[in-house]
Design a protein around this motif. Structure first.
Motif, PDB file in Angstrom:
ATOM      1  N   LEU A  15       0.825  -1.200   0.000  1.00 47.08           N
ATOM      2  CA  LEU A  15       0.000   0.000   0.000  1.00 47.08           C
ATOM      3  C   LEU A  15       0.868   1.263   0.000  1.00 47.08           C
ATOM      4  CD1 LEU A  15      -2.762   1.323   0.055  1.00 47.08           C
ATOM      5  CD2 LEU A  15      -2.774   1.022   2.553  1.00 47.08           C
ATOM      6  N   ALA A  16       2.012   1.203   0.647  1.00 44.04           N
ATOM      7  CA  ALA A  16       2.929   2.356   0.639  1.00 44.04           C
ATOM      8  C   ALA A  16       3.420   2.649  -0.781  1.00 44.04           C
ATOM      9  CB  ALA A  16       4.103   2.103   1.578  1.00 44.04           C
ATOM     10  N   ILE A  17       3.555   1.627  -1.608  1.00 44.93           N
ATOM     11  CA  ILE A  17       3.932   1.826  -3.013  1.00 44.93           C
ATOM     12  C   ILE A  17       2.753   2.389  -3.797  1.00 44.93           C
ATOM     13  CG2 ILE A  17       4.491   0.591  -5.164  1.00 44.93           C
ATOM     14  CD1 ILE A  17       6.250  -1.262  -3.395  1.00 44.93           C
ATOM     15  N   TYR A  18       1.561   1.875  -3.539  1.00 43.38           N
ATOM     16  CA  TYR A  18       0.374   2.257  -4.308  1.00 43.38           C
ATOM     17  C   TYR A  18      -0.173   3.639  -3.943  1.00 43.38           C
ATOM     18  CZ  TYR A  18      -4.358   1.777  -6.275  1.00 43.38           C
ATOM     19  OH  TYR A  18      -5.534   1.960  -6.965  1.00 43.38           O
ATOM     20  N   ALA A  19      -0.137   4.001  -2.686  1.00 40.79           N
ATOM     21  CA  ALA A  19      -0.776   5.239  -2.208  1.00 40.79           C
ATOM     22  C   ALA A  19      -0.360   6.487  -2.988  1.00 40.79           C
ATOM     23  CB  ALA A  19      -0.539   5.416  -0.712  1.00 40.79           C
ATOM     24  N   PRO A  20       0.931   6.704  -3.291  1.00 37.37           N
ATOM     25  CA  PRO A  20       1.288   7.906  -4.060  1.00 37.37           C
ATOM     26  C   PRO A  20       0.692   7.933  -5.466  1.00 37.37           C
ATOM     27  CG  PRO A  20       3.226   6.985  -2.988  1.00 37.37           C
ATOM     28  CD  PRO A  20       2.124   5.987  -2.831  1.00 37.37           C
ATOM     29  N   TYR A  21       0.403   6.776  -6.031  1.00 40.68           N
ATOM     30  CA  TYR A  21      -0.255   6.745  -7.331  1.00 40.68           C
ATOM     31  C   TYR A  21      -1.687   7.279  -7.201  1.00 40.68           C
ATOM     32  CZ  TYR A  21       3.549   3.998  -9.375  1.00 40.68           C
ATOM     33  OH  TYR A  21       4.772   3.576  -9.842  1.00 40.68           O
ATOM     34  N   ILE A  22      -2.312   7.041  -6.047  1.00 42.55           N
ATOM     35  CA  ILE A  22      -3.665   7.547  -5.801  1.00 42.55           C
ATOM     36  C   ILE A  22      -3.631   9.047  -5.534  1.00 42.55           C
ATOM     37  CG2 ILE A  22      -5.673   7.453  -4.269  1.00 42.55           C
ATOM     38  CD1 ILE A  22      -4.903   4.512  -3.687  1.00 42.55           C
ATOM     39  N   THR A  23      -2.759   9.457  -4.624  1.00 41.18           N
ATOM     40  CA  THR A  23      -2.773  10.847  -4.157  1.00 41.18           C
ATOM     41  C   THR A  23      -2.109  11.829  -5.113  1.00 41.18           C
ATOM     42  OG1 THR A  23      -0.733  10.489  -2.882  1.00 41.18           O
ATOM     43  CG2 THR A  23      -2.839  10.155  -1.727  1.00 41.18           C
ATOM     44  N   ASP A  24      -1.161  11.365  -5.911  1.00 38.25           N
ATOM     45  CA  ASP A  24      -0.343  12.281  -6.708  1.00 38.25           C
ATOM     46  C   ASP A  24      -0.444  12.103  -8.215  1.00 38.25           C
ATOM     47  OD1 ASP A  24       0.551  13.047  -4.186  1.00 38.25           O
ATOM     48  OD2 ASP A  24       2.376  11.844  -4.318  1.00 38.25           O
ATOM     49  N   THR A  25      -1.175  11.091  -8.679  1.00 37.04           N
ATOM     50  CA  THR A  25      -1.233  10.831 -10.119  1.00 37.04           C
ATOM     51  C   THR A  25      -2.656  10.473 -10.549  1.00 37.04           C
ATOM     52  OG1 THR A  25      -0.961   8.412 -10.245  1.00 37.04           O
ATOM     53  CG2 THR A  25       1.046   9.727  -9.885  1.00 37.04           C
ATOM     54  N   ALA A  26      -2.839  10.468 -11.856  1.00 36.02           N
ATOM     55  CA  ALA A  26      -4.072   9.966 -12.454  1.00 36.02           C
ATOM     56  C   ALA A  26      -3.844   8.583 -13.063  1.00 36.02           C
ATOM     57  CB  ALA A  26      -4.586  10.939 -13.504  1.00 36.02           C
ATOM     58  N   VAL A  27      -2.776   7.932 -12.668  1.00 36.41           N
ATOM     59  CA  VAL A  27      -2.503   6.568 -13.141  1.00 36.41           C
ATOM     60  C   VAL A  27      -3.648   5.653 -12.733  1.00 36.41           C
ATOM     61  CG1 VAL A  27      -0.982   4.571 -12.814  1.00 36.41           C
ATOM     62  CG2 VAL A  27      -0.009   6.831 -13.245  1.00 36.41           C
ATOM     63  N   PHE A  29      -7.650   5.778 -11.177  1.00 35.30           N
ATOM     64  CA  PHE A  29      -8.776   6.684 -10.970  1.00 35.30           C
ATOM     65  C   PHE A  29      -9.338   6.548  -9.559  1.00 35.30           C
ATOM     66  CE2 PHE A  29      -9.966   6.958 -15.767  1.00 35.30           C
ATOM     67  CZ  PHE A  29      -8.931   7.851 -15.968  1.00 35.30           C
ATOM     68  N   GLU A  30      -8.675   5.791  -8.724  1.00 37.27           N
ATOM     69  CA  GLU A  30      -9.088   5.683  -7.325  1.00 37.27           C
ATOM     70  C   GLU A  30      -8.800   7.023  -6.638  1.00 37.27           C
ATOM     71  OE1 GLU A  30      -8.895   2.367  -3.784  1.00 37.27           O
ATOM     72  OE2 GLU A  30      -7.635   2.079  -5.548  1.00 37.27           O
ATOM     73  N   TYR A  31      -9.743   7.488  -5.836  1.00 38.17           N
ATOM     74  CA  TYR A  31      -9.590   8.775  -5.154  1.00 38.17           C
ATOM     75  C   TYR A  31      -9.002   8.650  -3.756  1.00 38.17           C
ATOM     76  CZ  TYR A  31     -12.732  11.225  -8.482  1.00 38.17           C
ATOM     77  OH  TYR A  31     -13.314  11.803  -9.585  1.00 38.17           O
ATOM     78  N   ASP A  32      -9.457   7.656  -3.008  1.00 38.59           N
ATOM     79  CA  ASP A  32      -9.104   7.536  -1.592  1.00 38.59           C
ATOM     80  C   ASP A  32      -8.181   6.350  -1.352  1.00 38.59           C
ATOM     81  OD1 ASP A  32     -10.825   9.701  -0.859  1.00 38.59           O
ATOM     82  OD2 ASP A  32     -12.527   8.327  -1.082  1.00 38.59           O
ATOM     83  N   VAL A  33      -7.159   6.580  -0.555  1.00 40.31           N
ATOM     84  CA  VAL A  33      -6.229   5.506  -0.198  1.00 40.31           C
ATOM     85  C   VAL A  33      -6.963   4.530   0.708  1.00 40.31           C
ATOM     86  CG1 VAL A  33      -4.063   4.955   0.967  1.00 40.31           C
ATOM     87  CG2 VAL A  33      -4.249   7.053  -0.404  1.00 40.31           C
ATOM     88  N   PRO A  34      -6.980   3.251   0.345  1.00 41.27           N
ATOM     89  CA  PRO A  34      -7.651   2.274   1.210  1.00 41.27           C
ATOM     90  C   PRO A  34      -6.862   2.064   2.498  1.00 41.27           C
ATOM     91  CG  PRO A  34      -6.563   1.176  -0.631  1.00 41.27           C
ATOM     92  CD  PRO A  34      -6.411   2.644  -0.847  1.00 41.27           C
ATOM     93  N   THR A  35      -7.517   1.491   3.478  1.00 38.00           N
ATOM     94  CA  THR A  35      -6.813   1.116   4.705  1.00 38.00           C
ATOM     95  C   THR A  35      -5.944  -0.096   4.413  1.00 38.00           C
ATOM     96  OG1 THR A  35      -8.506  -0.439   5.440  1.00 38.00           O
ATOM     97  CG2 THR A  35      -8.774   1.896   6.121  1.00 38.00           C
ATOM     98  N   VAL A  36      -5.012  -0.368   5.286  1.00 36.06           N
ATOM     99  CA  VAL A  36      -4.174  -1.559   5.148  1.00 36.06           C
ATOM    100  C   VAL A  36      -5.053  -2.810   5.135  1.00 36.06           C
ATOM    101  CG1 VAL A  36      -2.375  -2.950   6.251  1.00 36.06           C
ATOM    102  CG2 VAL A  36      -2.144  -0.460   6.167  1.00 36.06           C
ATOM    103  N   GLU A  38      -8.217  -3.055   4.136  1.00 35.85           N
ATOM    104  CA  GLU A  38      -8.906  -3.137   2.844  1.00 35.85           C
ATOM    105  C   GLU A  38      -7.962  -3.614   1.747  1.00 35.85           C
ATOM    106  OE1 GLU A  38     -12.172   0.472   3.380  1.00 35.85           O
ATOM    107  OE2 GLU A  38     -10.142   0.947   2.705  1.00 35.85           O
ATOM    108  N   PHE A  39      -6.746  -3.107   1.764  1.00 33.02           N
ATOM    109  CA  PHE A  39      -5.776  -3.507   0.748  1.00 33.02           C
ATOM    110  C   PHE A  39      -5.402  -4.975   0.912  1.00 33.02           C
ATOM    111  CE2 PHE A  39      -1.814  -3.319  -1.719  1.00 33.02           C
ATOM    112  CZ  PHE A  39      -2.261  -2.621  -2.815  1.00 33.02           C
ATOM    113  N   GLY A  40      -5.251  -5.403   2.148  1.00 28.65           N
ATOM    114  CA  GLY A  40      -4.979  -6.816   2.414  1.00 28.65           C
ATOM    115  C   GLY A  40      -6.081  -7.710   1.884  1.00 28.65           C
ATOM    116  N   GLN A  41      -7.323  -7.264   2.021  1.00 32.24           N
ATOM    117  CA  GLN A  41      -8.446  -8.045   1.501  1.00 32.24           C
ATOM    118  C   GLN A  41      -8.391  -8.133  -0.021  1.00 32.24           C
ATOM    119  OE1 GLN A  41     -10.338  -9.870   3.441  1.00 32.24           O
ATOM    120  NE2 GLN A  41     -11.217 -10.726   1.585  1.00 32.24           N
ATOM    121  N   ARG A  42      -7.913  -7.097  -0.685  1.00 34.18           N
ATOM    122  CA  ARG A  42      -7.748  -7.143  -2.138  1.00 34.18           C
ATOM    123  C   ARG A  42      -6.751  -8.244  -2.520  1.00 34.18           C
ATOM    124  NH1 ARG A  42      -7.375  -0.744  -4.012  1.00 34.18           N
ATOM    125  NH2 ARG A  42      -9.283  -0.099  -2.942  1.00 34.18           N
ATOM    126  N   ILE A  43      -5.664  -8.316  -1.780  1.00 37.51           N
ATOM    127  CA  ILE A  43      -4.654  -9.350  -2.047  1.00 37.51           C
ATOM    128  C   ILE A  43      -5.272 -10.734  -1.917  1.00 37.51           C
ATOM    129  CG2 ILE A  43      -2.479 -10.364  -1.240  1.00 37.51           C
ATOM    130  CD1 ILE A  43      -1.724  -7.474  -0.297  1.00 37.51           C
TER     131      ILE A  43
END
Length: 172
Positions: A15-27, A29-36, A38-43
């Protein structure tokens, strides 16, 4: 570089790798950084059917790649959507290429035939989005197959979406 399957305990580092893509880029289209959590559940959800690979260098996670369902209907079971994220401080060092190669190999063993990539796009690059992902996928052998115009809005501006595909097996 070591490649391995992601573990639930990797969620925070991934999530630490992914979060800057959410907050700083349009790579993404996710707006909000998920919780750890929530991200774990995605895995966990992804790994029920597909690989989620982690790249480690000197004991530190530097990137990840995974495949997920392209479409839920059974007829699409030989196609997946791929995602690759590399620590933004370590880009342009070949990590993404190696992750993609490892993911493609794993998916071929699984009988997957089509890799699909959904990529944010804007005609004129801006501070949130470049054509880097399109160029990466072209180098990896993908072809553009669809272009959706002005379909995602982030940072108070509209972005396009491009679909690219790569066929990795024989369709019999």
């Amino acid at each position: 570089m070591l490649f391995r399957h992601a573990e639930l305990s990797d969620a925070e580092a991934l999530l630490a790798i992914y979060a800057p893509y959410i907050t700083d880029t349009a790579v993404t289209f996710e707006y909000d950084v998920p919780t750890v959590e929530e991200f774990g559940q995605r895995i966990v959800e992804v790994q029920r059917h597909y690989p989620w690979l982690v790249a480690e260098e000197d004991g530190h996670i530097v990137g990840y790649a995974y495949a997920n369902t392209f479409k839920a209907r059974a007829a699409y079971q030989w196609s997946v959507e791929t995602s690759i994220y590399v620590d933004r401080k370590l880009k342009h060092q070949g990590i993404g290429v190696k992750l993609h190669d490892a993911l493609e190999t794993a998916l071929q063993k699984q009988g997957i035939l089509n890799l699909n990539a959904c990529i944010s796009y804007i005609e004129n690059e801006d501070e949130y989005l470049t054509h880097e992902s399109v160029r990466f996928h072209e180098r990896m052998g993908y072809q553009r197959v669809a272009h959706f115009h002005l379909c995602g809005r982030k940072f108070n501006r509209w972005y396009d979406m491009i679909w690219m595909e790569k066929l990795i097996g024989e369709h019999r």
